[in-house]
Design a protein around this motif. Structure first.
Motif, PDB file in Angstrom:
ATOM      1  N   SER A  53      -6.765   1.245  -8.262  1.00  0.00           N
ATOM      2  CA  SER A  53      -7.335   2.559  -7.998  1.00  0.00           C
ATOM      3  C   SER A  53      -6.734   3.080  -6.696  1.00  0.00           C
ATOM      4  O   SER A  53      -6.071   2.346  -5.967  1.00  0.00           O
ATOM      5  N   GLY A  54      -6.939   4.342  -6.413  1.00  0.00           N
ATOM      6  CA  GLY A  54      -6.486   4.879  -5.140  1.00  0.00           C
ATOM      7  C   GLY A  54      -5.066   5.396  -5.181  1.00  0.00           C
ATOM      8  O   GLY A  54      -4.426   5.487  -6.234  1.00  0.00           O
ATOM      9  N   SER A  55      -4.553   5.712  -4.000  1.00  0.00           N
ATOM     10  CA  SER A  55      -3.281   6.413  -3.873  1.00  0.00           C
ATOM     11  C   SER A  55      -2.196   5.553  -3.235  1.00  0.00           C
ATOM     12  O   SER A  55      -2.476   4.602  -2.503  1.00  0.00           O
ATOM     13  N   HIS A 103      -1.814   9.826  -6.544  1.00  0.00           N
ATOM     14  CA  HIS A 103      -2.983   9.106  -7.055  1.00  0.00           C
ATOM     15  C   HIS A 103      -2.645   8.583  -8.443  1.00  0.00           C
ATOM     16  O   HIS A 103      -2.878   9.242  -9.452  1.00  0.00           O
ATOM     17  N   SER A 145      -6.859   5.400 -11.658  1.00  0.00           N
ATOM     18  CA  SER A 145      -8.255   5.811 -11.479  1.00  0.00           C
ATOM     19  C   SER A 145      -9.188   4.641 -11.245  1.00  0.00           C
ATOM     20  O   SER A 145     -10.301   4.813 -10.748  1.00  0.00           O
TER      21      SER A 145
END
Length: 360
Positions: free
Chosen positions: A249-251, A257, A260
């Motif tokens: 998850s995260g960027s 990004h 999810s």
């Protein structure tokens, strides 16, 4: 060691470890430590109530375990993992007799899911984890950071549960409350990054519901009976191909990004020896992967994964990610090298029965 997932300047190192698979060998001496999570039925019930409250579910409020994502300056280092005894494996549940079945598709393992816990900030968080083989089919493997609270220096995380196949509040195979956590002594005491892994015994799974303001617990049986359990491999050669399964998850550092964290993802590559002095670790393995750091902590590295049977050998767990070429995109996941001492921790955990959770 800080709770940092982004490592800069991982350095690939030369040399291969001993090849081949052999029978397990006990690591010499006691190198493991254990801590209670929910040691009684009443404590386990309180954990269930925390996650499945009468009016709301903390599962849906949980976020990926908070980590730093700033890539550190490049490190120059030498060396890499080395086997401490003969290579060995423990077969997966249902795969005690080796199968030659193959599949062209990558079928996702039922064994993988999310571990949820309350962090040092008092808020609910999650990591990735997987079910592994054990005598009583009740064992979960993940990163040590996802069990032991190295931020506040409290022994373990609160309200620890494993949910295989979790998706948007759904718990298809039940909720499994952690009972006892096992880790390497050097991680428990010194927070040694080379030992950043944990094995956790869990109670029988439950499907809780509220009826007339009363919590009703339905026992759904043992974890391994419901979803299976991966085998374990240690002292394996560097350069082997592994699948990595988790919930990234995260960027990326550039803001993209990519993931999810809602669905199980996979990556594939060959391991290489690496070091990351910033996390007080000298014997790590890396694999090329675009997984971002948040959520992927604890992802399972499966050696010789057979897609048709959805089984392989756990040979690592993600403890961090790195942008090794400086383009602001994570390109590498890292794990402790699983050696004979890893097997020693696993061996201490695998023979302990957890029992059922019954309403009091």
């Amino acid at each position: 060691m800080k709770r940092t997932l982004a490592f800069g300047g991982l350095v690939a190192t030369a040399g291969l470890l001993a090849a081949g698979l052999a029978a397990p060998a006990q690591a010499a001496g006691r190198t493991w430590a254990n801590d209670n999570l929910a040691s009684t039925n009443s404590a386990a019930l309180q954990v269930i109530k925390y996650w499945r409250g009468e009016r709301a579910s903390n599962f849906e409020n949980a976020t990926p375990y908070a980590v730093e994502t700033k890539v550190a300056a490049k490190h120059v280092s030498k060396g890499g993992p080395s086997a401490d005894s003969k290579p060995g494996v423990v077969p997966a549940i249902g795969d005690e007799k080796k199968s030659s079945s193959t599949s062209k598709n990558v079928n996702l393992p039922k064994t993988t899911g999310k571990v949820f816990f309350r962090g040092a900030d008092g808020r609910p968080h999650w990591c990735s984890a997987t079910s592994v083989q054990s005598t009583y089919h009740n064992l979960v493997a993940t990163a040590g950071h996802c069990v032991y609270d190295t931020v506040s220096n409290k022994a373990t995380m609160d309200y620890w549960v494993f949910v295989p196949g979790y998706y948007q509040g759904k718990t298809p195979w039940g909720i499994y409350v952690g009972k006892t956590a096992y880790t390497h002594y050097d991680y428990d005491v010194y927070e040694d990054g080379d030992r950043d892994y944990a094995f956790v015994t869990v109670y029988n799974g439950v499907l809780p519901s509220w009826e007339k303001r009363r919590l009703v617990i339905k026992d759904v049986g043992r974890l391994g009976d419901n979803v299976g359990g991966q085998g374990l491999a240690y002292n394996q050669k560097i350069g082997s191909s592994v699948y990595v399964f988790g919930y990234p998850s995260g960027s990326h550092p550039d803001g993209n990004h990519a993931f999810s964290g809602k669905t199980l993802k996979w990556s594939y590559g060959k391991t290489f020896a690496a070091t990351a002095p910033a996390i007080k670790a000298e014997e790590l393995q890396g694999v090329k992967s675009s997984f971002t750091g948040e959520g992927s902590l604890g992802s399972a590295w499966l050696l010789q994964y057979k897609s048709a049977r959805r089984l392989g050998y756990l040979n690592g767990v993600t403890i961090g990610v790195s942008d090794t070429d400086g383009n602001d995109r994570y390109d590498t996941s890292v794990s402790p090298y699983f050696d004979g001492e890893t097997y020693g921790v696993y061996n201490a955990a695998k023979n302990n029965w957890s029992g059922k959770i019954t309403a009091q």
